[in-house]
Structures are given as C-alpha cells and as structure tokens.
Design a protein around this motif. Structure first.
Motif, PDB file in Angstrom:
ATOM      1  N   SER A 145      38.729  71.669  28.004  1.00  0.00           N
ATOM      2  CA  SER A 145      39.727  70.604  27.848  1.00  0.00           C
ATOM      3  C   SER A 145      40.635  70.500  29.068  1.00  0.00           C
ATOM      4  O   SER A 145      41.208  69.441  29.332  1.00  0.00           O
ATOM      5  N   PHE A 146      40.762  71.586  29.818  1.00  0.00           N
ATOM      6  CA  PHE A 146      41.597  71.549  31.015  1.00  0.00           C
ATOM      7  C   PHE A 146      41.029  70.586  32.070  1.00  0.00           C
ATOM      8  O   PHE A 146      41.746  70.141  32.954  1.00  0.00           O
ATOM      9  N   SER A 147      39.748  70.300  31.970  1.00  0.00           N
ATOM     10  CA  SER A 147      39.132  69.394  32.941  1.00  0.00           C
ATOM     11  C   SER A 147      39.723  67.998  32.856  1.00  0.00           C
ATOM     12  O   SER A 147      39.637  67.227  33.823  1.00  0.00           O
TER      13      SER A 147
ATOM     14  N   VAL B 169      34.078  78.388  36.128  1.00  0.00           N
ATOM     15  CA  VAL B 169      35.182  77.427  36.050  1.00  0.00           C
ATOM     16  C   VAL B 169      34.573  76.063  35.748  1.00  0.00           C
ATOM     17  O   VAL B 169      33.608  75.649  36.421  1.00  0.00           O
ATOM     18  N   PRO B 170      35.102  75.317  34.755  1.00  0.00           N
ATOM     19  CA  PRO B 170      34.537  73.997  34.435  1.00  0.00           C
ATOM     20  C   PRO B 170      34.447  73.102  35.676  1.00  0.00           C
ATOM     21  O   PRO B 170      35.370  73.060  36.507  1.00  0.00           O
TER      22      PRO B 170
ATOM     23  N   GLY C 253      38.337  69.505  40.390  1.00  0.00           N
ATOM     24  CA  GLY C 253      38.735  68.287  41.065  1.00  0.00           C
ATOM     25  C   GLY C 253      39.971  67.606  40.510  1.00  0.00           C
ATOM     26  O   GLY C 253      40.168  66.402  40.738  1.00  0.00           O
ATOM     27  N   LEU C 254      40.837  68.329  39.779  1.00  0.00           N
ATOM     28  CA  LEU C 254      42.030  67.705  39.215  1.00  0.00           C
ATOM     29  C   LEU C 254      42.909  67.158  40.345  1.00  0.00           C
ATOM     30  O   LEU C 254      43.288  67.891  41.269  1.00  0.00           O
ATOM     31  N   PRO C 255      43.291  65.888  40.283  1.00  0.00           N
ATOM     32  CA  PRO C 255      43.881  65.223  41.461  1.00  0.00           C
ATOM     33  C   PRO C 255      45.287  65.662  41.816  1.00  0.00           C
ATOM     34  O   PRO C 255      45.696  65.530  42.965  1.00  0.00           O
ATOM     35  N   ARG C 256      46.088  66.177  40.855  1.00  0.00           N
ATOM     36  CA  ARG C 256      47.476  66.536  41.163  1.00  0.00           C
ATOM     37  C   ARG C 256      47.634  68.035  41.414  1.00  0.00           C
ATOM     38  O   ARG C 256      48.707  68.487  41.812  1.00  0.00           O
TER      39      ARG C 256
ATOM     40  N   LEU D  49      48.172  68.507  35.578  1.00  0.00           N
ATOM     41  CA  LEU D  49      48.387  69.874  36.055  1.00  0.00           C
ATOM     42  C   LEU D  49      48.753  69.905  37.539  1.00  0.00           C
ATOM     43  O   LEU D  49      48.102  69.278  38.373  1.00  0.00           O
ATOM     44  N   LEU D  50      49.817  70.686  37.838  1.00  0.00           N
ATOM     45  CA  LEU D  50      50.260  70.909  39.217  1.00  0.00           C
ATOM     46  C   LEU D  50      49.986  72.330  39.681  1.00  0.00           C
ATOM     47  O   LEU D  50      49.595  72.553  40.821  1.00  0.00           O
TER      48      LEU D  50
END
Length: 995
Positions: free
Chosen positions: A397-399, A418-419, A424-427, A404-405
């Motif tokens: 779900s973290f994907s 790691v998923p 690739g989370l943008p922030r 997230l910073l």
C-alpha cells in the motif's frame, strides 16, 4: 426633533473638539520616525476630521477618536502617552510590532481612564512595569509581550478590576510570579512565558482564577509540584507548563479539567507513572505533549480513546504496548513516541481512520509488521521507525502513498523485496533502509523519485545492477549502498547526478570500468568503491573534482598508472591499495604518510620504502646503478657538508632564543614525542598562521603525525585591536586560561591540547593538527566553494555540540567569550572543533546567573549587545556569537565590513530579509535544493542573535533544533496567542543518524 436641536447646539463644541484631537494626533505623528509613510494622510486642514486618517477610528455619532491601531507599521519613537490620553474617549490603542523605545510614562498613562485595550507587544520598551497600571479600571486587554521590561511583576497588578488578558511573555522580568495575580477574578488569559524569573513555585492562588482559559507559563523558572488548587480551573482550554523544572508525578486531577483542549508539560522533571483513570471525561482534549520527562508506566487506554490530534510522549520511560484504541481517533495527525521502551506491535488499523501525517516510534522495542493502512488517508509524510525489531516488508500500500517525504526504517529486521512502485514515489526526499535484510534490486521505477536527495541502502542484501534510471535523480546528494551484493557495471548515467556529494558502494560485487564523464560530478565529496571487482584505468577526470576529499578505490582490479591529475585534489583520505596499478606515484603522494594508500600494487614504484620489487631490468638499469655508485657518494659528501654548516649556524641562532635545558613540558595525553622534537620545527618555513595571540606552526613529528604548535610570547594581545570597545586594553597572554580549560576537557568537538611547553621567555601550546584550517579562513577565501551546504551544516552542528558541552556538561560551566569562525578548526573530513580558549572563563556566577568582567573580550561583530554595555557575561553571550557564525555560514559574508555601513552582519540580514527576502541573504554559492534547510538554520541563527538574551535558546536547545533540521523535520512551533511561535519540539530519534 429635540435630538436634532440638541445636536445643532452642541455642533460648535464637537467641531472644536475634533480640531483639537487632530492637533493632538498630528503632534503624535511628529514624534515618530515613519520610514513606511503610514502617517502620510495625517495632515491638518481647516475643520478637518482625523476619522479618515490611517489607523484611526471614531465614534459614529460624536466623531470623537476612540481607536488608534498602528500595528506592524515600522514606526519608531517614544510612547506618546501624554498626548494619547488627552483623547478623551480613546478606548483602543495598539502599537503592536514596532520600535517603540521608551519607558512607560506612569502618570500620563494613568490619565487614559477609558482605555479598554492596550497592545504594545513586540517593541523595545524598557524599565519596570508601572505599578499604577492597575488604576486603569476599564482595562480588559494588556499585552506587553516581547519588550525589555525588567524588575518584578508588581503586586498591585492584583487590583485590576476587569482585566481579561495579561501578556508579559518574552521580557526580562525577574523575581517570582506574585500570588496577588490570583485576585484578578476576571482574567481569562495569563501569559507569562519566557522570562528569567527566579526559581519559584506556581502560586496556589492561580487556582482562584475560575474564568481562566489560557495558562501559559513556559520557561518561567518553575519548580516543585503543580499545586492541587489548579484543579478548580474548570474553564481552562490551554495549559502550558513546559520547559520548567516541575517534578513529582503528573497530577491525576488533570483529568478533571474537562474543558482542556491542549496540555503541554514537556521538558520538565515529572516522574512516576502516567495517570491511568479519568481520561474518558476529557472529551475536548486534542493535543497532549508530556515528552522529555521521566514518566514511567504504560500509555493509558482511556487517553487513546479520545479524539486526539497530536500525542507526543517521546523521551520518557514508558513501557508496554500502544493501545489499539489510538487507531480509532478520527483526527490524529501526529504520533511521536520515540525514545521509550514500548513494545508489542503497532495497531493493525493505525492510519486507517486518521489523517496521519507524522509518526515516529524510533528507539523502542516494537516488533511485528508495518500496518498496511498507515497511509490510509493519503496524507502521510514521515515514517520513522529507526532502531526497533520490526519485521516483514514494506507494505504494498505504500506504493500508492504519494504524500511520503521521509521514510527511515534503519536498524530493524525488515526483509523481502521493496515494492516496485515504492521506489518511484515522486515527493520522497529521504529513504533510509540501513541495517536490515532487504533483498532484490533497485527497480527502474526509481526514475520517478525526482525529489529524492538521500538514498541510504547500506548493510542489506540488495543485489543486481544499479539501474541506468538512477541518472534521472537530479536532486540526489547521498547515494549509499555499501555492504550489499550489487553487481554489474556502474551505470553510465551516474555522471548526470550533478548534485551528488557522497557515493559509497564499498563491499559489493560491482565490476567493469568507470563510466566516462566523471568530471561532471562537481560536488562529489566522497567516493568509496572499495572491495569490489572494478577494473580498467582510474579516470584522470577524477582529478578535476575540486571538492573531493575522500577517495577509496582499494580492493579492486584497477590497472595502469595513477593519474598525475589526482595531485590537484585536497584529499584527506586516499586509498588505492590492493589493485593492479603500475608505474610511478605522483610526486605529491610519494611521501611516507601515504605509504598505506598504495600497498598491494606490485607494479607501483616510488620513493616510499617497500613499494618497488627491486629487480633490475636489462643493461640500462645496470648502467644507472653504476652511475649512482660513482655520483651519489660525491653528492652526499657535498650535501652533508652544506647541511652540517647550515645546522650549526641555525642552532647557533636558535641558542640565543631557546635555552632547551630550561623548557618544562606538561602533558595532558599520552605522548610519544618530547619537547625538543617540537622546538626543532619552530621555523618560519613551517608557519601556517598568526593572530593576536601568537604564531601557529605545523610540526611533523617523527611518528608521522602532525601537530599544531601555538607560540605565545609575552605581551601578546588577546583581543581584536580593530574593535573600539577594547582599544588600548590588554589581556594576559591567555596561556593559563587555555591550559586550565583545554587540559581537562575531553570532547570530540573541542580541539585537543596534547601538551604545553614553557620557559621564561616563551610559551608553547601543542594541539592536534587540523588539516583544513579555520572556518573563517576557508569560508571567506577563494576556496569557499569547498564548503557546500552539507559541510556547512555539519560544521554548525559540531560547533554547537562543542559549545553545548562547555555550557551544560562542564561543572562549573565554561564560557568561551571569543567564539568566532576563526576559532573553529576543521579536520580532514570538515568536522569542527572549537579552539582558542585564551579568554575562556569558568562561570562563578552571582545570584542573577551572570559574571562581571573588567574588560570586554571578543571580536567585532561577534560581541553580544548586553555584554558590550553591561560587562555582564554568561552563556547567552556565547550563544549570540554562535548565531553570528551561523549567519556567516548561511550568507558567506564577514561579520563586519564596509558594505554594511553602520550595521553589522546581524542587522544586515534582518534588514535584507524584510526588504528583499531570503534569496538575497543566502550565499549564492549554495545550491538552491537546500533552500528549505538553509532557511531553517537561518531562523536558528536569528534566534541566537536576538537582542534580548532571554530570547536566545540554550546551546542544548540549539543542538536539538539543528539535529531536527538535519533529520529533515520541519521546525515545529507552538502558537498559543496568535502572535508568538516559540520552538517546542525536538525529533530526538533523528539524533546521530544520517541526514
């Protein structure tokens, strides 16, 4: 009809009154400096009314002036009480946030009998609080916050009849809180925080203020237990007793204050178990902060059942499990529990029903998996779970948690891949997974993490290639993946990371050659690729990386010659050992101190013993040896003769200056050298610096180590002669103070004094050698480009820790008295050491916590204002000087200079911020990607340079605030009255971890 006739009869009188009020107001205008022109329409005309003037309001019927509001107008001058109080119907006066700079005239002010609201907060008022203020019987609002009032709160203040708000925050008030305050039965807000009150208890009489809604007593010198009479404050909404020395158990009757929305008890000495019962009655409670105490026991289930917004219980001694009920709070956005002994698992539904933004449970004993719904509301920004026993993997779900910073999961038992989308989370700006058992590789989706500045993956089981997509992370500063199983070649795209400061992938399985284009990594400071399987030649482009100071390529298969261009680097760490290098060693590295840097390369040859194999290759080598046998002895005879003559002449000259038989050596550490080894090196050729206290020499000892030797001669000045304050006054040479102070100090951020040597005419101090010199010399020179923001921040933090040690951990405390950038020395890795204790003083304080000096020590631009005109010194003087150094680091400017006119750096920064904004303050050499953190550190510097000593945070507090910035947290503020935002929170779990 009758009213109209009456009004017509009174009209001439009213017009006369209006004209008279215009005259009073115009006279008030003439008494102020008005740089912003707010008085531009305060002009006198025939029969003109002031009711349309800026900031003026009048009664709608009589047109008499009833209100003057000149808040935030930048006016300066004395408070015009005598003229204001001639305005017969004046009820409302506000000069909030200006430069009103007088005392409060007692008799004139008491003539304002109709005054209801008086706001003079955030000005420069001085003197004592007028006891006759209580004669203003109509007064309901009195705010004198943020001035320079001194003395005690008058007992007569208990005579106010209708006062509802009393604000005296951030002044210089002493004494204790008078019990007579408890007589103001109408009081709704009592704000006395941040004053240097003498240690005293909370007056039990405050419990009589049954209408009280806000009780703000932060940092008021309070001791003892909280009196039980406060249980009667049943209208209380905000209770803040933080930053005191209150002790005993947290009162169980707190749960009877059913109207309370916020309880702030952090940073006291409360102990005993957390109150268990009664929390269910506090349905209004939203914020609880009991952090930094010694509270034990478990977290009450009833507390967690409330609709809390913020729960801060960090740095206590709590144990047990986190109640499941906390997951049901519909408003919870902040949960910080780090630094306890809590165990068990986190509630399964934590975050599912709450707008959770920040969670920090680091440094506990939690186990189990990360709750899958932690980001259930899509606003989660920070997840800190450092140093626990969490297991499992990162939830899928973290994907989707695009808010997230910062994610810090170091030192746990996490495992698995790691998923893919998580990479690739943008922030995301910080991802730290150190010391777990994560596996798999870095996914190509990493290209989407455009905001990532730190990727810390060390000590896991990651494998596979580093993807080419890593080159899209243009903001990446730290890229660390040591002690994994990464393989394959370094990605060609890595040369696109122009912000990269650290790359550490030692102890992996990387192979292949260096990609071309390494010269583009202009900000690379550390490159560690040791113990891999890399091959090919070492790129000569590395020699163009001007800020590189750590290079370790040992334990690979590099071949060919060592690039001569490496001589261009200012390396503090060089290791090329255990490769297949051949040829000669660049001349600047052909020294004994670098020998270990080249071991294990059979083909290397140089003038360092043990590196050549000694085999002759052909006749040419034989002829060379023959020539050497014939020529070298002749040359040696000549050289020995010349040297012998030189030494005899030199020793003859030295004998006049140094009688070695009379030198006395006093050591403070175990030494493997003697005084004669030091004395022989005191030549001008070894001179590396000089100042008001003497000359400094670099001495290379026989053991290969370097030392710095300060030579203090008699009659040396220990002050800055350019400073008019001290002109013509001489201190002692500082030797005794330096020896007395440094001889007993052991701290990583205080320069180490090895020993001292004394004789009748000369005194020597022998220190550890700092290869990067002083901060001042480096920062204000052409080499300032070496100091990027991470290095400057590290220097500020190190120096703060050194000062904090002197102020808080030495008994009695030590005040440096000459803290400045030139007295901060930098080691090979730009770690900072506080130096030069020639005017340091052990604080033997009077009953006000200060010590009187006969003369001023220090340097222009660094001297605290109150020290300059009172000669009273305490730790706050050093804190001001530290603040100036912080401003130097942020701006890159000198503390004083002609460009400021009659100002100094502090005043220039404040003026420039107000007029042009922060972009005109920050050193243009610093990268804009650090602007947010630079802004926070600038704010800390401004706090430290506050003109009011009481407003300056302690060095212990400064260290915590810097550590919070270093962890990436935003500086939190508590806003209790809508005007003031004092620091109140430190994220201690970030201390000592990677930024």
């Amino acid at each position: 009809m009758h009213l109209q006739i009456l009004f017509m009869l009174l009209l001439p009188t009213l017009i006369l009154s209006i004209n008279q009020e215009s005259l009073y107001l115009h006279t008030i205008k003439l008494g102020f400096d008005d740089p912003n022109g707010v008085f531009s329409n305060w002009n006198l005309h025939d029969n003109s009314s002031p009711c349309n003037w800026y900031g003026v309001k009048c009664d709608s019927l009589t047109r008499s002036v009833t209100s003057i509001d000149l808040s935030n107008t930048n006016i300066a001058g004395p408070f015009p009480a005598s003229l204001l109080c001639r305005l017969k119907y004046i009820k409302y006066v506000s000069f909030y946030n200006n430069s009103i700079n007088s005392t409060l005239p007692v008799e004139e002010l008491c003539a304002c009998k109709s005054l209801v609201h008086l706001d003079l907060a955030q000005n420069l008022l001085v003197g004592s609080l007028p006891s006759s203020l209580a004669e203003l019987h109509e007064l309901k609002y009195l705010d004198l916050t943020g001035n320079n009032f001194t003395g005690e709160i008058p007992a007569s203040f208990g005579a106010f009849r209708r006062l509802e708000v009393l604000g005296l925050v951030e002044n210089l008030l002493t004494g204790t809180i008078p019990p007579e305050i408890g007589n103001i039965s109408s009081l709704k807000q009592l704000n006395l925080s941040y004053n240097p009150f003498s240690p005293g208890r909370i007056p039990p009489e405050i419990g009589n203020l049954t209408n009280l809604e806000v009780l703000w007593l932060t940092d008021c010198g309070l001791i003892g237990e909280v009196p039980g009479t406060l249980r009667g404050l049943n209208k209380l909404v905000n209770l803040d007793l933080s930053l005191n020395n209150l002790y005993g158990p947290i009162p169980s009757w707190l749960t009877e204050l059913t109207s309370v929305e916020q309880i702030e008890l952090y940073n006291n000495s409360f102990s005993g178990e957390f109150p268990v019962n009664g929390w269910s009655n506090m349905t209004s409670l939203r914020r609880v902060d009991v952090s930094m105490n010694r509270v034990t026991g478990s977290i009450p289930n009833g507390l967690c059942e409330l609709p809390l917004e913020s729960l801060n219980l960090y740095e206590n001694q709590l144990y047990g499990e986190l109640p499941v009920a906390i997951a049901n709070s519909p408003n919870l956005y902040e949960l910080k529990l780090f630094g306890n002994s809590l165990n068990g698992t986190l509630p399964e539904d934590l975050g599912k029903f709450s707008p959770l933004v920040w969670i920090d449970v680091s440094n506990n004993e939690f186990s189990g998996e990360i709750p899958v719904n932690l980001c259930g509301n899509g606003v989660l920004e920070e997840v800190l779970m450092i140093d626990n026993s969490f297991s499992g993997g990162i939830p899928g779900s973290f994907s989707q948690c695009r808010s997230l910073l910062r994610v810090r999961l170091a030192h746990n038992k996490f495992s698995g891949d790691v998923p893919v989308e998580f990479w690739g989370l943008p922030r995301l700006s910080l991802l730290e997974l150190t010391d777990n058992s994560f596996s798999g590789g870095i996914a190509k989706t990493i290209a989407g993490a455009s905001n990532l500045s730190a990727l810390i993956l060390s000590k896991n089981e990651f494998s596979g290639n580093i993807p080419e997509e890593i080159g899209f992370l243009v903001s990446l500063v730290d890229f660390v993946g040591n002690d994994n199983k990464f393989s394959g070649s370094l990605p060609v795209s890595i040369v696109n990371l122009e912000q990269l400061g650290r790359m550490d992938f030692h102890n992996n399985e990387l192979s292949g050659k260096f990609p071309s284009g390494v010269h583009s990594l202009k900000k690379l400071n550390e490159l560690n690729l040791a113990n891999n399987d890399l091959s090919g030649e070492i790129p000569r482009e590395i020699g163009s990386l001007s800020v590189l100071n750590y290079l370790d390529l040992s334990g690979n298969k590099f071949s060919g010659e060592i690039p001569v261009a490496l001589q261009n680097l200012k390396l503090n760490q060089l290791n090329l050992s255990n490769n297949g290098l051949s040829g000669g060693i660049p001349p600047s590295y052909a020294k004994g101190m670098y020998k270990n840097s080249f071991l294990g390369n059979p083909g290397l040859c140089g003038d360092i013993g043990g590196l050549c194999d000694g085999k002759d290759e052909g006749k040419t080598a034989g002829y060379v040896w023959l020539l050497r046998l014939l020529f070298v002895p002749a040359v040696l005879v000549f050289v020995v003769g010349v040297v012998s003559f030189y030494w005899k002449y030199r020793n003859y000259k030295k004998a006049k200056r140094l009688d070695r038989s009379k030198w006395t050596l006093t050591s403070f550490h175990k030494l493997d050298f003697n005084e004669f080894e030091v004395l022989r090196a005191l030549d001008e050729d070894n001179l590396i610096g000089s100042g008001s206290s003497g000359k400094v020499y670099k001495v290379v000892l026989s053991n290969g180590e370097a030392a710095a030797v300060k030579k203090l001669s008699r009659n040396s000045k220990k002050v800055d002669e350019s400073c008019d304050i001290e002109k013509g006054k001489y201190q002692d040479d500082g030797f005794e103070a330096e020896v007395e102070t440094l001889g007993k100090i052991r701290h990583k951020n205080i320069v180490r004094l090895w020993c001292c040597c004394t004789t009748r005419g000369c005194k020597l101090l022998v220190y550890e050698y700092m290869p990067n010199g002083s901060l001042g010399d480096l920062l204000h020179s052409s080499k300032s480009g070496l100091l990027d923001w991470p290095k400057r921040f590290k220097i500020a933090t190190d120096a703060a820790e050194g000062l904090s040690y002197l102020h808080h951990d030495c008994a009695p405390p030590i005040v440096h008295r000459d803290f400045k950038s030139n007295n901060i020395l930098l080691d090979g890795e730009f770690g900072a050491r506080v130096a030069d204790f020639g005017v340091a003083k052990v604080i033997d304080v009077d009953d006000k916590g200060t010590m009187s000096m006969s003369v001023i020590a220090g340097s222009c631009g660094y001297i605290a204002p109150e020290y300059a005109y009172t000669l009273q010194v305490n730790e706050k003087s050093d804190i001001y000087s530290f603040g100036v150094v912080v401003l130097e680091l942020v701006t890159g400017k000198l503390p004083v200079g002609p460009e400021y006119g009659e100002k100094d750096l502090v005043k220039w920064v404040c003026a420039t911020l107000d007029q042009k904004g922060i972009n005109h303050v920050i050193d243009p050499k610093l990268d804009s990607c650090f602007k947010e953190d630079i802004s926070k550190v600038l704010q800390i510097g401004l706090l430290c340079t506050s003109p009011l000593p009481i407003n300056r945070p302690s060095m212990r507090k400064v260290v915590k605030m810097l550590q919070e910035v270093g962890g990436g947290d935003q500086l939190k503020t508590a806003n209790t009255d809508g005007k003031l935002t004092p620091y109140y929170h430190e994220d201690a779990s970030d201390q000592g971890n990677v930024a």
